[in-house]
Design a protein around this motif. Structure first.
Motif, PDB file in Angstrom:
ATOM      1  N   THR A 107      40.262  12.493  36.831  1.00 29.25           N
ATOM      2  CA  THR A 107      40.631  13.898  36.769  1.00 29.25           C
ATOM      3  C   THR A 107      39.377  14.742  36.630  1.00 29.25           C
ATOM      4  O   THR A 107      38.477  14.410  35.848  1.00 29.25           O
ATOM      5  CB  THR A 107      41.571  14.160  35.572  1.00 29.25           C
ATOM      6  N   LEU A 108      39.323  15.853  37.349  1.00 27.54           N
ATOM      7  CA  LEU A 108      38.166  16.738  37.310  1.00 27.54           C
ATOM      8  C   LEU A 108      38.518  18.052  36.622  1.00 27.54           C
ATOM      9  O   LEU A 108      39.664  18.501  36.654  1.00 27.54           O
ATOM     10  CB  LEU A 108      37.655  17.036  38.717  1.00 27.54           C
ATOM     11  N   ALA A 112      29.830  12.936  37.501  1.00 27.59           N
ATOM     12  CA  ALA A 112      29.964  11.489  37.687  1.00 27.59           C
ATOM     13  C   ALA A 112      31.380  11.135  38.151  1.00 27.59           C
ATOM     14  O   ALA A 112      31.560  10.245  38.997  1.00 27.59           O
ATOM     15  CB  ALA A 112      29.633  10.764  36.383  1.00 27.59           C
ATOM     16  N   ASN A 113      32.383  11.829  37.604  1.00 25.08           N
ATOM     17  CA  ASN A 113      33.765  11.594  38.035  1.00 25.08           C
ATOM     18  C   ASN A 113      33.950  11.977  39.505  1.00 25.08           C
ATOM     19  O   ASN A 113      34.645  11.281  40.260  1.00 25.08           O
ATOM     20  CB  ASN A 113      34.732  12.406  37.168  1.00 25.08           C
ATOM     21  N   ALA A 114      33.326  13.083  39.909  1.00 27.07           N
ATOM     22  CA  ALA A 114      33.427  13.505  41.309  1.00 27.07           C
ATOM     23  C   ALA A 114      32.742  12.487  42.216  1.00 27.07           C
ATOM     24  O   ALA A 114      33.265  12.162  43.296  1.00 27.07           O
ATOM     25  CB  ALA A 114      32.804  14.887  41.479  1.00 27.07           C
ATOM     26  N   ARG A 115      31.586  11.976  41.792  1.00 25.14           N
ATOM     27  CA  ARG A 115      30.908  10.943  42.580  1.00 25.14           C
ATOM     28  C   ARG A 115      31.814   9.728  42.760  1.00 25.14           C
ATOM     29  O   ARG A 115      31.921   9.159  43.852  1.00 25.14           O
ATOM     30  CB  ARG A 115      29.626  10.504  41.872  1.00 25.14           C
ATOM     31  N   TRP A 154      41.170  15.900  47.775  1.00 23.91           N
ATOM     32  CA  TRP A 154      42.257  15.246  47.057  1.00 23.91           C
ATOM     33  C   TRP A 154      43.335  16.232  46.615  1.00 23.91           C
ATOM     34  O   TRP A 154      44.337  15.862  46.065  1.00 23.91           O
ATOM     35  CB  TRP A 154      41.713  14.487  45.841  1.00 23.91           C
ATOM     36  N   LEU A 155      43.123  17.551  46.869  1.00 27.08           N
ATOM     37  CA  LEU A 155      44.132  18.536  46.520  1.00 27.08           C
ATOM     38  C   LEU A 155      44.614  19.288  47.753  1.00 27.08           C
ATOM     39  O   LEU A 155      45.122  20.381  47.655  1.00 27.08           O
ATOM     40  CB  LEU A 155      43.564  19.526  45.498  1.00 27.08           C
ATOM     41  N   PRO A 177      46.522  13.957  31.889  1.00 32.46           N
ATOM     42  CA  PRO A 177      47.493  13.293  32.776  1.00 32.46           C
ATOM     43  C   PRO A 177      47.086  11.875  33.148  1.00 32.46           C
ATOM     44  O   PRO A 177      45.907  11.545  33.230  1.00 32.46           O
ATOM     45  CB  PRO A 177      47.502  14.202  34.011  1.00 32.46           C
ATOM     46  N   LYS A 178      48.098  11.102  33.368  1.00 28.63           N
ATOM     47  CA  LYS A 178      47.892   9.711  33.770  1.00 28.63           C
ATOM     48  C   LYS A 178      47.153   9.669  35.102  1.00 28.63           C
ATOM     49  O   LYS A 178      47.487  10.365  36.054  1.00 28.63           O
ATOM     50  CB  LYS A 178      49.247   9.017  33.911  1.00 28.63           C
TER      51      LYS A 178
END
Length: 586
Positions: A198-199, A212-215, A14-15, A427-428
């Protein structure tokens, strides 16, 4: 010496760096089949007419996204207007049709875009040299004239290998192409309305919630990609067959090929499928094709090794310039003592500057500036004010102490400040929308042969890497393959490669295609040759502009002369400050 940029293999999905932005190209209908197609459904592709014409001025998209960074020493001019003036009728573009599904051509077509820079001396033409910059997901269209610029126009007129370089461009048509999914070809785009999380890329932020956010992000990326009907057909097998179609339509009996990074995986796949059609094949900064494709995990320890063996000793040798300490222990403390938020801020910039010898100064200056910014923030009233911090940052001692570096260091500081404050503001969340680079990267990574499909094993690997390599582990977060539904793509038997006289090129400290895999693969190819640059950091070596070693060996090989010995070991160029005269060092 800069090489044409490729999408770094370790960039989180994603980056991924944006190489250009263009709209999704739909699949064209295959039309009504002729009676002969029922006998050979591929004949209409193999016998299609190729119309070479003047390239559209915007065929490369946003050209400002393609060149080297403006704060770097050497730019490669890839603007189409400039190329047209420079190369005239030698420069032409074409589009061809290929089956969306090579196993079932009735599914429809994809369009593959080509750019050719014809041989300077047509009467001496030996064929085409197809070039791929890697990625996967990088657009290779401008590689045709990038290579000529690197070999001839940006080269030293007194260079000892110049005659060989001239012979290459005199006798080869240089051909770049947009692989399916990318650039001016039929594009793949993975997008969705769902908002990504956001990670935190710092080791301190490696919490259960962050995982969990990455999953969640990986799952949503998979869902978005699999909604696109062409995703199953964006894989290396299909691209290798596209390359064979290109070879035939160019009128070449053999494929002559120069591939970098992922482009070496693509070249090895092609050679496994069509060993009798391989001409001269150079695989520069190559991946071990004897194992399933798994980009990121081997790179994490390789990054740490490059830091330990190359970058930290370099910082100590030039302690006055980098201001990170006069011992290796002091430099390590400078990195370890950065605040968690600053470690998150510098994570991606450090990763993106770790591929090149010319990035070594930026890598260490990022750390030095981050350390000063941390100190500045501690002294400022809370909550922090961006405008005040930006003004104060321009006067920091490290930024102003060397006038010749002031402007470049100010740019680094501005970028770090913007990223730092963005993370402070929570960030949004934005909708998931991957450009063609990142979409194709995900598709090929997961369609070819995903190794990291066990979520529990994936989570364990992240935790262990965060402890051992706290500045580089975060690349493991991106792994959509854990929930990916794979198409029926099978990596071919690579044993035919054992009988081919391929030329492999590898640097010792390459962090994107690490040495362990390169050595293991080379050991299994008894007829292959290798150029090995000991002590070098560069990812993508040729052209290297050295004397009588890398460039001579590669150029002679492409011109039909294989090396006399199995391995040619070449010395590395010095790092930027090491190359300066003592009186010019600061």
């Amino acid at each position: 010496m800069k090489k044409p940029r490729s999408l770094p293999l370790a960039t989180p999905i994603w980056l991924a760096s944006v190489l250009l932005v263009a709209s999704l190209t739909g699949c064209a209908s295959s039309g009504t089949q002729a009676a002969s197609d029922k006998v050979d459904p591929l004949e209409r592709y193999r016998k299609q007419a190729v119309e070479w014409k003047t390239c559209d001025p915007t065929i490369l998209g946003n050209e400002e996204d393609w060149g080297d960074d403006p704060d770097e020493d050497e730019e490669i001019d890839i603007s189409m207007d400039s190329a047209k003036r420079k190369y005239g009728n030698r420069l032409r573009c074409a589009s061809i049709r290929a089956p969306l599904d090579w196993a079932n051509p009735d599914r429809g077509d994809v369009v593959i875009s080509l750019l050719r820079l014809a041989a300077r001396k047509p009467d001496q033409r030996r064929g085409s040299l197809l070039i791929n910059p890697g990625g996967p997901g990088a657009d290779g269209l401008p590689m045709a004239f990038n290579i000529e610029q690197l070999l001839i126009e940006k080269g030293d007129a007194e260079h000892p290998e110049r005659a060989l370089h001239l012979q290459l461009v005199n006798e080869y048509d240089m051909v770049g192409f947009s692989p399916r999914g990318t650039g001016a070809s039929t594009q793949l785009r993975c997008a969705s309305n769902e908002l990504v999380h956001t990670l935190d890329y710092s080791a301190a932020g490696m919490t259960p919630q962050n995982i969990a956010n990455a999953r969640y992000n990986n799952r949503k990326e998979t869902e978005a990609c699999l909604k696109n009907p062409i995703t199953p057909f964006i894989n290396t097998d299909a691209t290798a067959r596209d390359m064979d179609l290109i070879r035939g339509l160019l009128g070449d009996g053999k494929l002559n090929y120069l591939g970098y990074s992922y482009g070496t995986w693509l070249g090895a796949w092609y050679a496994s499928l069509f060993p009798d059609r391989v001409g001269r094949m150079v695989l520069d900064s190559y991946i071990d094709f004897s194992r399933p494709l798994d980009f990121v995990p081997p790179q994490i320890p390789a990054r740490q090794r490059a830091l330990d063996d190359i970058l930290i000793p370099y910082a100590v040798r030039h302690a006055r310039h980098f201001q990170l300490g006069t011992s290796e222990a002091a430099v390590r403390r400078s990195m370890a003592d950065l605040s968690a938020r600053m470690q998150h801020t510098v994570a991606v910039p450090l990763m993106l500057t770790g591929y090149r010898r010319d990035g070594a100064d930026d890598f260490l200056e990022i750390i030095a500036i981050a350390r000063e910014l941390d100190g500045l923030f501690k002294s400022m009233p809370k909550p922090l004010n961006f405008a005040a911090a930006e003004k104060a940052a321009q006067r920091l001692p490290f930024i102003t102490r060397i006038p010749a570096r002031k402007a470049d260091r100010q740019i680094i500081a501005q970028r770090l400040l913007a990223s730092y404050f963005e993370s402070l503001r929570n960030p949004k969340r934005e909708s998931l929308d991957l450009d063609f680079n990142a979409s194709t990267y995900a598709a090929i990574r997961c369609n070819d042969a995903p190794a990291s499909v066990d979520e529990n094993a994936w989570e364990k690997r992240i935790k262990e890497s965060a402890e051992r390599t706290p500045h580089f582990f975060f690349g493991l977060y991106g792994n959509p393959c854990t929930t990916w539904t794979r198409p029926s793509v099978t990596q071919p038997d690579w044993s035919p490669l054992r009988s081919l006289d391929l030329l492999l090129v590898q640097s010792q400290y390459d962090v994107a295609t690490p040495l362990e895999g390169a050595n293991a693969f080379f050991d299994q190819l008894p007829r292959a040759y290798r150029v090995y640059v000991r002590g070098e950091l560069e990812h993508g070596v040729f052209p290297y502009r050295d004397k009588n070693c890398v460039d001579q060996t590669v150029a002679r090989y492409l011109l039909g002369e294989s090396p006399a010995q199995r391995e040619t070991v070449c010395p590395a160029h010095p790092l930027p400050l090491d190359a300066r005269k003592p009186e010019n060092r600061k």
